[in-house]
Scaffold this motif. Structure first.
Motif, PDB file in Angstrom:
ATOM      1  N   ILE A   1       0.978  -1.162   0.062  1.00  8.28           N
ATOM      2  CA  ILE A   1       0.028   0.023   0.022  1.00  8.28           C
ATOM      3  C   ILE A   1       1.009   1.248   0.067  1.00  8.28           C
ATOM      4  CG2 ILE A   1      -2.056  -1.004   0.983  1.00  8.28           C
ATOM      5  CD1 ILE A   1      -1.207  -0.438   3.962  1.00  8.28           C
ATOM      6  N   GLY A   2       0.290   2.392   0.051  1.00  5.70           N
ATOM      7  CA  GLY A   2       0.936   3.798  -0.216  1.00  5.70           C
ATOM      8  C   GLY A   2       2.074   3.916   0.953  1.00  5.70           C
TER       9      GLY A   2
ATOM     10  N   THR B   1      -4.424   0.866  -2.739  1.00  7.48           N
ATOM     11  CA  THR B   1      -5.156   1.590  -1.903  1.00  7.48           C
ATOM     12  C   THR B   1      -5.683   0.718  -0.795  1.00  7.48           C
ATOM     13  OG1 THR B   1      -6.958   1.297  -3.254  1.00  7.48           O
ATOM     14  CG2 THR B   1      -5.842   3.247  -3.776  1.00  7.48           C
ATOM     15  N   SER B   2      -5.579  -0.422  -0.725  1.00  6.31           N
ATOM     16  CA  SER B   2      -6.025  -1.350   0.384  1.00  6.31           C
ATOM     17  C   SER B   2      -5.176  -2.731   0.132  1.00  6.31           C
ATOM     18  CB  SER B   2      -7.168  -1.473   0.244  1.00  6.31           C
ATOM     19  OG  SER B   2      -7.633  -2.473  -0.680  1.00  6.31           O
TER      20      SER B   2
END
Length: 302
Positions: free
Chosen positions: A195-196, A223-224
């Motif tokens: 993730i980010g 994003t998840s």
């Protein structure tokens, strides 16, 4: 004493709502009365707290610090009242910030247990990235957070559990042929999905990639955890997942094969974190115990 506790409550409510009208509605008072009380508080403090405009009420530079301290004072009063009743944090509302990689899998069972044992307890949950949790705790927007302790220095921390990291692989991936733990060199040259960068997990995976001579692709930022698991299931890389998610969700869905990563520093600690104080808020031990038990119960399934 001026401003009064009620006026501090009004300041916090307007800051949360961003509009006087909505705050007045939630406080069940008229908007003119609220404006008068806010004006008196600003006069007593000798500083303007809000900039008022067509788009609502925004905090001034001084207002940010005033509201942060007002939240702390109100929390202290809640703790004082709770110390008499003996219910601690369970006598009222607790605003808990959680990492998205933890909240949906850990909290359902805990919330059920807490509401069963403390019917008047109101738990308000916000899922946010590590950096946002830090800001929310510092600003007083959140009472406690579930996060990685190293990202929140100068706070009061109650360690809950440790998570190893697991690789989610497409069923036809050669690494999925056995269930033995993966050494770092097994991941050499592979794309590691995560993730980010606003999440601590991203930094752990980047460190693993450097150790294993793998890489984290620039063209995809999940994003998840579910998103990177789906990418791995389609053969687009190796998703690196924390154990709690792997046990509670990834294995249940079954679209990937899970293998533990056996490498130094490929784990994270999760703690219950609150602003620095002389001692934890009353009831912290009960909440921490419930969270720790549920996490270990879930992870024992993997």
């Amino acid at each position: 004493m001026r401003p009064t506790l009620r006026q501090l409550q009004y300041l916090v409510e307007v800051a949360d709502c961003g509009r006087f009208g909505l705050a007045a509605e939630r406080l069940n008072i008229s908007q003119p009365s609220l404006s008068t009380q806010i004006g008196e508080a600003e006069a007593d403090l000798g500083a303007r707290v809000f900039n008022r405009g067509r788009h609502g009420a925004t905090l001034t530079e001084a207002g940010v610090e005033i509201v942060r301290r007002a939240r702390r004072i109100l929390n202290e009063m809640e703790d004082l009242r709770a110390s008499v009743t003996g219910d601690g944090i369970f006598d009222g509302r607790l605003r808990l910030g959680v990492l998205p990689s933890i909240g949906p899998y850990l909290l359902p069972g805990v919330v059920h247990e807490l509401h069963r044992d403390h019917p008047s307890f109101r738990l308000v949950i916000r899922e946010e990235a590590t950096t946002d949790l830090e800001q929310g705790l510092r600003a007083g927007r959140l009472d406690m957070i579930l996060s990685t302790p190293e990202d929140h220095p100068g706070t009061l921390q109650t360690p809950l559990f440790h998570e190893s990291l697991w690789a989610a692989l497409a069923p036809d991936d050669p690494l999925a042929a056995t269930d033995a733990p993966l050494a770092p060199d097994a991941l050499a040259g592979r794309s590691l999905l995560t993730i980010g960068p606003r999440h601590r997990l991203s930094g752990i995976v980047a460190e693993l990639a450097a150790q294993a001579n793998a890489h984290v692709p620039d063209e995809y930022e999940g994003t998840s955890l579910a998103a990177i698991r789906i990418m791995a299931a389609a053969g687009n890389g190796v998703a690196v997942l924390p154990r709690l998610y792997a046990a509670a969700e990834a294995r249940r869905i079954g679209d990937t094969v899970m293998r533990r990563i056996d490498a130094p520093r490929t784990q994270r600690t999760i703690a219950l974190i609150q602003p620095a104080a002389f001692e934890p808020r009353p009831g912290t031990d009960i909440l921490a115990g419930a969270l720790s038990r549920e996490a270990n119960r879930l992870m024992d399934d993997l």
